[in-house]
Design a protein around this motif. Structure first.
Motif, short mmCIF file in Angstrom:
data_model
loop_
_atom_site.label_atom_id
_atom_site.label_comp_id
_atom_site.label_asym_id
_atom_site.label_seq_id
_atom_site.Cartn_x
_atom_site.Cartn_y
_atom_site.Cartn_z
N GLU A 123 119.23 82.69 -28.20
CA GLU A 123 118.12 81.95 -28.82
C GLU A 123 116.83 82.65 -28.43
OE1 GLU A 123 118.31 77.91 -27.66
OE2 GLU A 123 120.28 77.54 -28.55
N GLY A 124 116.33 83.45 -29.31
CA GLY A 124 115.14 84.23 -28.99
C GLY A 124 115.52 85.51 -28.28
N MET A 125 114.57 86.07 -27.54
CA MET A 125 114.73 87.36 -26.89
C MET A 125 114.58 87.18 -25.38
SD MET A 125 112.92 90.93 -28.14
CE MET A 125 111.31 90.17 -28.27
N VAL A 126 115.35 87.96 -24.60
CA VAL A 126 115.26 87.90 -23.14
C VAL A 126 115.09 89.31 -22.59
CG1 VAL A 126 116.66 85.80 -22.96
CG2 VAL A 126 117.77 88.03 -22.82
N TYR A 127 114.41 89.42 -21.46
CA TYR A 127 114.30 90.71 -20.78
C TYR A 127 114.59 90.51 -19.31
CZ TYR A 127 109.66 89.08 -19.35
OH TYR A 127 108.64 88.35 -18.82
N PHE A 128 114.78 91.63 -18.58
CA PHE A 128 115.34 91.58 -17.24
C PHE A 128 114.49 92.34 -16.23
CE2 PHE A 128 118.52 91.83 -20.57
CZ PHE A 128 119.38 90.79 -20.30
N ASP A 129 114.80 92.09 -14.95
CA ASP A 129 114.30 92.94 -13.87
C ASP A 129 115.13 94.22 -13.83
OD1 ASP A 129 112.60 90.84 -13.10
OD2 ASP A 129 114.14 89.99 -11.79
N LEU A 130 114.70 95.17 -12.99
CA LEU A 130 115.42 96.43 -12.82
C LEU A 130 115.36 96.83 -11.35
CD1 LEU A 130 113.98 98.30 -15.93
CD2 LEU A 130 116.35 97.55 -15.66
N GLY A 131 116.21 97.79 -10.99
CA GLY A 131 116.16 98.38 -9.66
C GLY A 131 115.89 99.87 -9.78
N VAL A 132 115.33 100.45 -8.71
CA VAL A 132 115.11 101.89 -8.64
C VAL A 132 115.78 102.40 -7.38
CG1 VAL A 132 113.41 103.74 -8.43
CG2 VAL A 132 112.93 101.78 -9.89
N GLN A 133 116.72 103.32 -7.53
CA GLN A 133 117.45 103.83 -6.37
C GLN A 133 116.71 105.01 -5.76
OE1 GLN A 133 121.56 104.76 -7.06
NE2 GLN A 133 122.03 104.88 -4.87
N LYS A 134 116.48 104.91 -4.45
CA LYS A 134 115.85 105.98 -3.68
C LYS A 134 116.73 106.24 -2.47
CE LYS A 134 111.66 106.58 -5.63
NZ LYS A 134 111.10 107.88 -6.02
N LEU B 40 109.53 86.39 -33.98
CA LEU B 40 109.86 85.21 -33.19
C LEU B 40 108.64 84.46 -32.66
CD1 LEU B 40 112.81 86.52 -30.97
CD2 LEU B 40 112.96 85.06 -32.98
N GLY B 41 107.66 85.20 -32.15
CA GLY B 41 106.54 84.59 -31.42
C GLY B 41 106.79 84.62 -29.93
N ASN B 42 105.72 84.54 -29.15
CA ASN B 42 105.81 84.68 -27.69
C ASN B 42 106.59 83.55 -27.03
OD1 ASN B 42 104.19 86.84 -28.17
ND2 ASN B 42 102.41 86.08 -27.04
N GLU B 43 106.58 82.36 -27.64
CA GLU B 43 107.24 81.23 -27.00
C GLU B 43 108.77 81.38 -26.98
OE1 GLU B 43 106.63 80.47 -31.36
OE2 GLU B 43 105.40 81.16 -29.69
N ASP B 44 109.31 82.31 -27.76
CA ASP B 44 110.76 82.52 -27.81
C ASP B 44 111.18 83.74 -26.99
OD1 ASP B 44 111.45 80.34 -29.49
OD2 ASP B 44 110.67 81.46 -31.21
#
Length: 726
Positions: free
Chosen positions: A300-311, A367-371
């Motif tokens: 329902e709408g769009m989702v985004y995630f966190d990420l990791g950076v390997q050092k 969609l708009g920002n609310e989604d």
């Protein structure tokens, strides 16, 4: 030709040198430190060497350094520094010939350490010890090393106007196994063996499970008593590098190329089998194979995630906020890895997009920002070098879509970043601003503030209103008369110090729609501050905006307000210097935050009056700006911080800090009021992250457990309607 090298022994316990090959000046060498023939430390010699910068034929970045505890050496011991895998000895010395160096620093006050809260120790080193921030601070429980850190945190000390008032500090996050309720004495010393004042530190930390007693089923604090208890039993913290312990699946095997399809210059997508989701991500991202375990069952709408950076062996977290439109335009952070309904992705792909950002903007427009929701868990690992190769595409794509999201705006490039970064400038429709400045005495400082404001913003029509709050100095009347002669309106307020009421009454006299609340201890070192703030508020969805504020020492005083630390509100990045990129380069791009400081805040008069202005009873002096910004957000308006302009703020020169009674009691009462009205937002600020620690400065450490693991957006509401007689 042999290698060229040199080494110096600084005081106390610090060794620095350089090594290079005159025939191959671009080659860098690994250096080893040997104690009686045993290798005890290594360093890759690529550090800047100041005294070589003027020598054209010598590389200036071929330096190395070591710091060591001199107490472990005896007179007969041999110390050798050699180039590894090469027959070149830089130095070899017997410790009996270095008695003066080993004795240096004895009797000096190295610095100070204390138990801050939870698992956190904090302190500083004195300038008399070292000017080299490579020193480590070590914490021991008996003979066990339980925490270590480098110097990283800047602090301003002394007179607010002292440009040299800089001190470097530290925080140590000790091992989480010490959160067992057992009293201890922790020994804290520098890596050169110098004990800090306050060591051994009386230390006790409790398991986070004790918080459960004070929280209800939804994770909210039950009572005011709970707030007071949580001041003493705060969330325990652990280092950022512990991220992989929370998410070991980040280091599991990656996807096969058969599951991934490529598009554009740097885009990839993955149609998740058995679901209606499609994952879209940058070529710089390697998704985790179990991504579906953190996705909602139905798209329902769009989702985004966190990420990791390997050092090396560590994984560093890229922790993102709830959806931030301003940051998305300037940095495109949410487009690095996101998921959307497969039919929407397919529709966007039919337009032959150039990058994940273009797919994101296409779907966002529909969609708009609310989604758009943020899933506060990592979707995979980010490769910094791959990201660096593709960041320039952000500006190209954004120019084509800017008419939809910021009509008629201009884009200024920023190439000194790792993440994409541009400066979006909306055209101004008005150059009229009413400026409200409360003051008491301090006529010379007030005059300097107004002159600086005018000279740095010559294109603006300024309606300046000064509110005199019972000035007592004889010369104040003359200062006010002189200011009136220049067109400044002088109002008088004689009912004690109520910052909220002073500004509310003055706003009634403001001639213009745009109102800037300003402290009298602010200066404008550069032009264009009001132009930048006005550009942000041209967007009708923005309700308030604030600038970067720095102290005289260039240490940051305000870069937005974060909720949560100490169960209240703190300014972000007060431990950084101007020019620092900030966590995830937040100090390079404009972004939304929970609040900005009233020391300089631009808002709209009509909006300010419609919301009732600053709360005069609950927040007469403190947190009125935070409360106003949160009410703006509750009504659907955005609050924006911009680093694209800065001012100097000398912080409470007029009335001092709130320490002694009765002002200290007033501060306590207004903290309680803030917690009662906005407790849910304080517990989970949408514009920070529920994995960030609340017992240290923002963006410095992780909590040992996740405070809000479910998908989230930036919508907020007050937790309680607090009567103004409380």
């Amino acid at each position: 030709m042999p290698l060229e090298s040199a080494v110096d022994f600084y005081q106390p316990g610090y060794i620095r040198g350089h090594v290079y090959d005159p025939e191959k000046p671009s080659q860098r060498w690994a250096v080893g430190l040997f104690h009686n023939g045993n290798l005890v430390g290594t360093y890759y010699a690529d550090q800047t060497v100041d005294d070589l910068e003027d020598k054209i034929d010598v590389p200036f970045d071929c330096g190395f350094e070591f710091n060591l505890n001199k107490a472990v050496f005896n007179d007969k011991d041999l110390l050798t520094i050699s180039v590894l895998n090469a027959e070149h000895t830089i130095t070899e010395v017997c410790m009996k010939d270095f008695k003066d160096w080993r004795a240096a620093g004895e009797g000096l006050n190295a610095g100070l350490v204390r138990h801050a809260s939870g698992l956190t120790l904090s302190g500083h080193l004195n300038d008399s010890v070292t000017k080299h921030p490579s020193y480590e601070i070590l914490a021991y429980d008996g003979d066990d090393l339980v925490g270590r850190t480098r110097l990283y945190r800047w602090q301003h000390i002394g007179n607010p106007r002292n440009a040299n008032g800089q001190r470097v500090g530290f925080e140590i996050l000790v091992d989480t196994k010490l959160a067992d309720g057992i009293p201890r004495k922790l020994r804290v010393e520098t890596s050169t063996g110098m004990a800090l004042e306050g060591s051994p530190v009386d230390f006790i930390a409790y398991p986070n499970s004790m918080r459960d007693v004070w929280l209800d089923a939804e994770g909210r604090r039950k009572t005011r008593t709970a707030d007071m208890a949580l001041d003493r039993i705060l969330e325990n913290s652990m280092p950022m590098t512990a991220y992989a312990e929370l998410y070991p699946e980040l280091l599991s095997k990656s996807l096969s190329n058969k599951e991934i399809e490529r598009f554009g210059f740097d885009g990839s997508f993955w149609e998740l089998s058995g679901s209606d989701w499609t994952l879209v991500f940058s070529a710089a991202v390697t998704p985790r194979k179990d991504i579906q375990t953190i996705l909602p069952a139905r798209p329902e709408g769009m989702v985004y995630f966190d990420l990791g950076v390997q050092k090396g062996r560590d994984v560093w977290p890229l922790l993102f906020p709830a959806f931030d439109q301003e940051r998305q335009l300037e940095q495109g952070y949410a487009a690095l890895c996101f998921a959307a309904p497969s039919y929407l992705v397919a529709r966007a792909m039919s337009q032959r997009p150039r990058s994940p950002l273009e797919v994101f903007l296409e779907i966002q427009d529909q969609l708009g920002n609310e989604d758009i929701q943020h899933i506060p868990h990592p979707a995979g690992l980010l490769n910094e070098e791959e990201l660096r190769l593709s960041r320039g595409l952000h500006e190209t794509v954004l120019r084509d879509y800017l008419p939809k999201f910021a009509p008629n705006a201009q884009i200024l490039s920023n190439t000194e970043t790792l993440f994409p970064a541009v400066h979006v400038k909306r055209p101004l429709t008005s150059n009229q601003v009413s400026v409200i400045i409360p003051t008491k005495d301090q006529g010379e400082m007030l005059t300097e503030c107004i002159e600086s404001l005018r000279s740095s913003n010559p294109e603006f029509d300024l309606d300046i209103i000064v509110v005199d709050n019972r000035s007592e100095e004889e010369e104040s009347a003359q200062f006010f008369n002189d200011l009136e002669d220049t067109g400044v309106t002088i109002l008088e307020y004689d009912d004690g110090f109520n910052f909220s009421q002073i500004n509310n009454l003055a706003c009634e006299f403001a001639k213009y729609e745009r109102v800037c609340f300003l402290n009298n201890d602010v200066l404008f070192p550069e032009k264009g501050v009001l132009a930048e703030l006005s550009s942000r508020i041209e967007d009708p969805t923005v309700g308030a905006v604030g600038p970067l504020m720095v102290r005289a020492s260039d240490i940051i005083q305000h870069a937005g307000v974060a909720l949560g630390p100490s169960n209240g509100a703190l300014h972000s990045f007060e431990d950084r210097m101007r020019g620092d990129p900030g966590y995830t380069e937040l100090l390079k791009v404009a972004h939304e935050c929970s609040a900005v400081t009233g020391a300089m805040m631009l808002t709209r008069k009509s909006l300010f009056e419609r919301l009732g202005g600053f709360e005069e009873t609950l927040f007469a002096v403190n947190f009125n700006d935070v409360d106003y910004c949160l009410r703006l957000r509750e009504h659907g308006y955005r609050v924006v911080f911009t680093p694209h302009c800065y001012v100097q703020h000398f912080e409470s020169v007029s009335r001092g800090k709130e320490h002694a009674s009765p002002s200290g009691n007033r501060m306590r009462r207004e903290v309680d009021n803030l917690r009662m009205r906005w407790r849910d937002v304080i517990l989970n600020d949408p514009f920070t992250h529920p994995l960030l620690s609340t017992d240290t400065l923002p963006y410095r450490a992780l909590c040992t457990r996740h405070r809000a693991p479910t998908p989230r957006n930036s919508t907020i509401k007050a937790s309680a309607i607090v009567p103004n007689w409380i």
